[in-house]
Design a protein around this motif. Structure first.
Motif, mmCIF file in Angstrom:
data_model
loop_
_atom_site.group_PDB
_atom_site.id
_atom_site.type_symbol
_atom_site.label_atom_id
_atom_site.label_comp_id
_atom_site.label_asym_id
_atom_site.label_seq_id
_atom_site.Cartn_x
_atom_site.Cartn_y
_atom_site.Cartn_z
ATOM 1 N N THR A 62 11.898 6.754 1.719
ATOM 2 C CA THR A 62 11.843 5.422 1.117
ATOM 3 C C THR A 62 13.130 5.034 0.389
ATOM 4 O O THR A 62 13.140 3.994 -0.285
ATOM 5 C CB THR A 62 10.663 5.340 0.135
ATOM 6 O OG1 THR A 62 10.878 6.260 -0.938
ATOM 7 C CG2 THR A 62 9.348 5.655 0.844
ATOM 8 N N GLN A 135 11.325 10.783 -2.432
ATOM 9 C CA GLN A 135 10.052 10.112 -2.154
ATOM 10 C C GLN A 135 9.979 9.720 -0.680
ATOM 11 O O GLN A 135 10.959 9.251 -0.094
ATOM 12 C CB GLN A 135 9.896 8.871 -3.022
ATOM 13 C CG GLN A 135 8.597 8.112 -2.766
ATOM 14 C CD GLN A 135 8.433 6.942 -3.713
ATOM 15 O OE1 GLN A 135 7.727 7.031 -4.700
ATOM 16 N NE2 GLN A 135 9.103 5.834 -3.420
ATOM 17 N N GLN A 137 7.207 8.048 2.530
ATOM 18 C CA GLN A 137 5.940 7.446 2.949
ATOM 19 C C GLN A 137 5.390 8.318 4.057
ATOM 20 O O GLN A 137 6.031 8.496 5.101
ATOM 21 C CB GLN A 137 6.126 6.009 3.411
ATOM 22 C CG GLN A 137 4.803 5.243 3.517
ATOM 23 C CD GLN A 137 5.006 3.748 3.513
ATOM 24 O OE1 GLN A 137 6.039 3.269 3.971
ATOM 25 N NE2 GLN A 137 4.029 3.000 3.025
ATOM 26 N N TYR A 149 2.267 7.640 -0.435
ATOM 27 C CA TYR A 149 3.608 7.996 -0.875
ATOM 28 C C TYR A 149 3.560 9.424 -1.402
ATOM 29 O O TYR A 149 2.629 9.797 -2.133
ATOM 30 C CB TYR A 149 4.081 7.047 -1.973
ATOM 31 C CG TYR A 149 4.559 5.706 -1.459
ATOM 32 C CD1 TYR A 149 5.910 5.442 -1.305
ATOM 33 C CD2 TYR A 149 3.654 4.698 -1.122
ATOM 34 C CE1 TYR A 149 6.362 4.215 -0.842
ATOM 35 C CE2 TYR A 149 4.084 3.478 -0.651
ATOM 36 C CZ TYR A 149 5.439 3.230 -0.509
ATOM 37 O OH TYR A 149 5.876 2.027 -0.044
ATOM 38 N N SER A 150 4.557 10.214 -1.042
ATOM 39 C CA SER A 150 4.564 11.616 -1.439
ATOM 40 C C SER A 150 5.953 12.010 -1.921
ATOM 41 O O SER A 150 6.924 11.252 -1.763
ATOM 42 C CB SER A 150 4.131 12.511 -0.272
ATOM 43 O OG SER A 150 5.078 12.427 0.784
ATOM 44 N N ASN A 189 -1.424 5.079 -1.579
ATOM 45 C CA ASN A 189 -0.350 4.371 -0.895
ATOM 46 C C ASN A 189 0.354 3.415 -1.864
ATOM 47 O O ASN A 189 0.334 2.189 -1.702
ATOM 48 C CB ASN A 189 -0.909 3.617 0.311
ATOM 49 C CG ASN A 189 0.181 3.135 1.240
ATOM 50 O OD1 ASN A 189 1.267 3.704 1.291
ATOM 51 N ND2 ASN A 189 -0.097 2.070 1.983
ATOM 52 N N TYR A 190 0.949 3.980 -2.891
ATOM 53 C CA TYR A 190 1.741 3.208 -3.853
ATOM 54 C C TYR A 190 2.957 4.046 -4.235
ATOM 55 O O TYR A 190 2.899 5.264 -4.276
ATOM 56 C CB TYR A 190 0.926 2.851 -5.093
ATOM 57 C CG TYR A 190 0.313 4.024 -5.811
ATOM 58 C CD1 TYR A 190 1.064 4.796 -6.711
ATOM 59 C CD2 TYR A 190 -1.017 4.374 -5.600
ATOM 60 C CE1 TYR A 190 0.504 5.869 -7.367
ATOM 61 C CE2 TYR A 190 -1.580 5.449 -6.247
ATOM 62 C CZ TYR A 190 -0.819 6.190 -7.139
ATOM 63 O OH TYR A 190 -1.374 7.263 -7.780
ATOM 64 N N PRO A 191 4.080 3.403 -4.517
ATOM 65 C CA PRO A 191 5.301 4.152 -4.844
ATOM 66 C C PRO A 191 5.154 4.927 -6.147
ATOM 67 O O PRO A 191 4.465 4.509 -7.075
ATOM 68 C CB PRO A 191 6.371 3.059 -4.957
ATOM 69 C CG PRO A 191 5.807 1.888 -4.229
ATOM 70 C CD PRO A 191 4.324 1.960 -4.408
#
Length: 313
Positions: A62, A135, A137, A149-150, A189-191
């Motif tokens: 990302t 970071q 996705q 997000y991981s 699924n969020y930054p």
């Protein structure tokens, strides 16, 4: 003479609906069904609630990262981030970095297999340690459908000043609970490394300290995370203050995923287990039936194919 065809001859037993013969037949059938269920369940694999599958994750970097350069003593840390708010918060500790990223698709299947991250900094002091957060996705879109997000975290330190740190590892999925089959999961699924809550600014303590452990602790409370594991670091000493970080992130082509199958799939597997056991048991019980009716332990009317009925015209 050659046998070309054979016709089986039978002895048929007849009885009224309300008779001991019918009771015995139904009792044997019930016992066979019950024993098949007990044996299939007791031997395992009857009601499978968690199953494994293998898939390659679709991973995209990302362009969000956090880098902490450590000097030879406390208070000599320097910070670089893609987050402008963090850079402004640590303006005195901020260090410019030249970053290059690339993606490799070695098998041409449309999914990244290797992500390369290279960061070069000109430190004001010799570099004795480094902490980095990247970071991504991360998602699966076949049997298991999850998108999130991981993070990939790595830390290294040495007793001598470093010039180059090369690290190569895998980005693996870590699960605390199985994922539901064929059900989209986007709860994470969020930054993470951004300026909106939940954000890394919550981990800022005092004007010049960023606690990586708070970021990691908040991240590890999730049910699904990724870990940068199977790591092979190579630390090269350096005489100057120039430091280069080369980080290779590999995406396993056969990631093991534990999922919870749908009810229809569990019933299908259970039915196969039951049927395989029931056929064997019913074959064994047929000999019990043969003994009961052959020796006339219950009263029946017998019709034999050896004595056919008279044909009427």
């Amino acid at each position: 003479m050659v046998e070309v065809y054979a016709e089986p001859l039978c002895r048929r037993h007849y009885s009224s609906l309300l008779s001991w013969a019918v009771v015995v037949r139904l009792l044997l059938l019930i016992i066979a069904i019950a024993c098949a269920l007990v044996i299939a369940y007791a031997t395992g694999g009857f009601w499978v609630q968690i199953k494994p599958t293998m898939d390659q994750a679709t991973v995209q970097y990302t362009q969000d990262a956090l880098l902490l350069i450590e000097g030879g003593s406390p208070g000599m840390e320097q910070i670089w981030s893609t987050n402008s708010l963090i850079n402004a918060q640590f303006s005195e500790e901020f260090i410019p970095a030249s970053v290059q990223t690339s993606v490799e698709d070695t098998n041409y299947d449309g999914k990244p297999d290797v992500i390369n991250f290279v960061a070069r900094v000109q430190s004001s002091t010799p570099v004795y340690g480094v902490k980095v957060l990247l970071q991504f996705q991360y998602g699966f879109f076949n049997l298991v459908r999850v998108q999130m997000y991981s993070l990939a975290y790595f830390s290294a330190s040495t007793g001598t000043p470093g010039g180059v740190l090369y690290v190569d590892g895998d980005l693996n999925l870590v699960q605390r609970s199985p994922i539901n089959d064929m059900s989209y999961n986007g709860v994470y699924n969020y930054p993470i490394l951004n300026s909106q809550p939940p954000n890394t600014l919550q981990s800022v303590q005092a004007p010049s300290q960023l606690l990586f452990e708070d970021i990691i602790a908040d991240y590890k409370t999730r049910n699904y995370t990724t870990t940068y594991s199977n790591v092979y670091p190579v630390w090269k000493a350096g005489s100057g203050n120039t430091f280069e970080l080369k980080m290779v992130v590999r995406i396993p082509p056969n990631q093991m995923i534990w999922y919870r199958p749908q009810t229809i799939e569990m019933l299908k597997n259970a039915w196969i287990q039951f049927l395989a056991t029931f056929i064997v048991l019913w074959w064994l019980y047929s000999y019990v039936e043969q003994f009961i009716f052959f020796f006339r332990l219950v009263s029946t009317r017998v019709a034999s194919d050896l004595h056919p009925k008279m044909q009427r015209f």
